[in-house]
Enzyme design. Structure first.
Site, short mmCIF file in Angstrom:
data_model
loop_
_atom_site.label_atom_id
_atom_site.label_comp_id
_atom_site.label_asym_id
_atom_site.label_seq_id
_atom_site.Cartn_x
_atom_site.Cartn_y
_atom_site.Cartn_z
N GLU A 81 -78.88 16.65 -28.10
CA GLU A 81 -78.69 16.08 -26.76
C GLU A 81 -79.81 15.09 -26.44
OE1 GLU A 81 -77.88 18.77 -23.49
OE2 GLU A 81 -77.32 20.32 -24.94
N SER A 141 -84.71 18.98 -19.25
CA SER A 141 -85.15 18.56 -20.60
C SER A 141 -84.49 17.25 -21.01
CB SER A 141 -84.86 19.65 -21.63
OG SER A 141 -83.47 19.76 -21.87
N HIS A 159 -72.63 16.84 -22.20
CA HIS A 159 -72.10 18.20 -22.20
C HIS A 159 -72.45 18.84 -23.55
CE1 HIS A 159 -69.49 21.53 -21.10
NE2 HIS A 159 -69.01 21.50 -22.34
C1 GRF Z 1 -77.98 21.05 -21.23
O1 GRF Z 1 -77.42 21.81 -22.28
C2 GRF Z 1 -76.97 20.01 -20.81
O2 GRF Z 1 -76.12 19.59 -21.86
C3 GRF Z 1 -76.18 20.72 -19.79
O3 GRF Z 1 -77.18 21.41 -19.04
C4 GRF Z 1 -78.16 21.91 -19.98
C5 GRF Z 1 -79.54 21.88 -19.38
O4 GRF Z 1 -79.96 20.56 -19.35
N1 GRF Z 1 -75.37 19.81 -19.01
P1 GRF Z 1 -81.46 20.15 -18.89
O5 GRF Z 1 -82.45 20.90 -19.78
O6 GRF Z 1 -81.61 20.56 -17.44
O7 GRF Z 1 -81.51 18.67 -19.09
#
Ligand code: GRF
Length: 202
Positions: free
Chosen positions: A176, A13, A106
């Site tokens: 994020e 995401s 993070h």
């Molecule tokens: C997110 O919360 C990120 O902060 C952490 O992994 C989670 C999943 O990220 N490092 P994504 O949806 O795969 O980008």
């Protein structure tokens, strides 16, 4: 134009937020390669849907050689490496060659709820368990530790009494998806200055 590599381990995401920002023309950068440390993750699907070159460097196959293999794919090809939901720890030559040119996102306000073994939903479970009133996300430089690099950007969210780890995770993810493209944009404009552990945004 800033050339970046995006490293992923899951749904992607955060990768999608970068792709969307580029499409909206709010981010002048090119994703040269997406690198996954495991196969069959939805983040690879997102890369394919957007015709972005992607490679799987399987952590189970490469083990201690993972970082070196990734380094061979990015050296002299990109300006910035973005860890976006990436769960493996980079070490060795790539950290030297890309000093202050690797960033990570993070899902907590570092130095809370971070470090070895603290990733994904566990971060939010710990925040709820601890009873914090605020949480959020942190974009930081990657150094040779785990979530220990200098902090570039933090975005805060309230934690409500009836929150679950999932409701908090979803609230943090919204931030994020703003923070990472914002930091990449600032990096592309040369507006991030690091002085020791301090990061100044010009
Ligand atoms: C997110 O919360 C990120 O902060 C952490 O992994 C989670 C999943 O990220 N490092 P994504 O949806 O795969 O980008």
């Amino acid at each position: 134009m800033l050339k970046i590599a995006v490293l992923i381990s899951g749904g992607g995401s955060n990768l999608q937020s970068i792709i969307d920002s580029i499409k909206k023309d709010s981010l002048d950068c090119s994703i040269e390669i997406v690198i996954a440390d495991r196969p069959n993750i939805y983040g690879l699907e997102r890369a394919a849907q957007n015709n972005i070159k992607a490679e799987v460097v399987d952590r189970k196959q490469y083990g201690r050689e993972l970082s070196e293999k990734i380094y061979s794919l990015v050296r002299d090809k990109v300006d910035l490496i973005v860890l976006a939901g990436f769960l493996s720890i980079l070490n060795g030559d790539i950290l030297k060659a890309f000093k202050n040119r690797i960033i990570n996102i993070h899902p907590s306000l570092i130095p809370s709820f971070c470090g070895k073994g603290m990733y994904g939903i566990k971060v939010h479970e710990s925040a709820i368990e601890y009873g914090v009133k605020f949480s959020g996300c942190t974009v930081h430089f990657v150094d040779d530790g785990t979530d220990t690099g200098a902090i570039i950007c933090q975005k805060m969210v309230p934690v409500y009494a009836d929150d679950t780890a999932e409701t908090l995770q979803n609230r943090v993810l919204v931030e994020e998806h703003k923070a990472l493209p914002e930091v990449i944009k600032l990096f592309s404009e040369g507006k991030i200055k690091k002085i020791g552990r301090k990061v100044i945004i010009e």
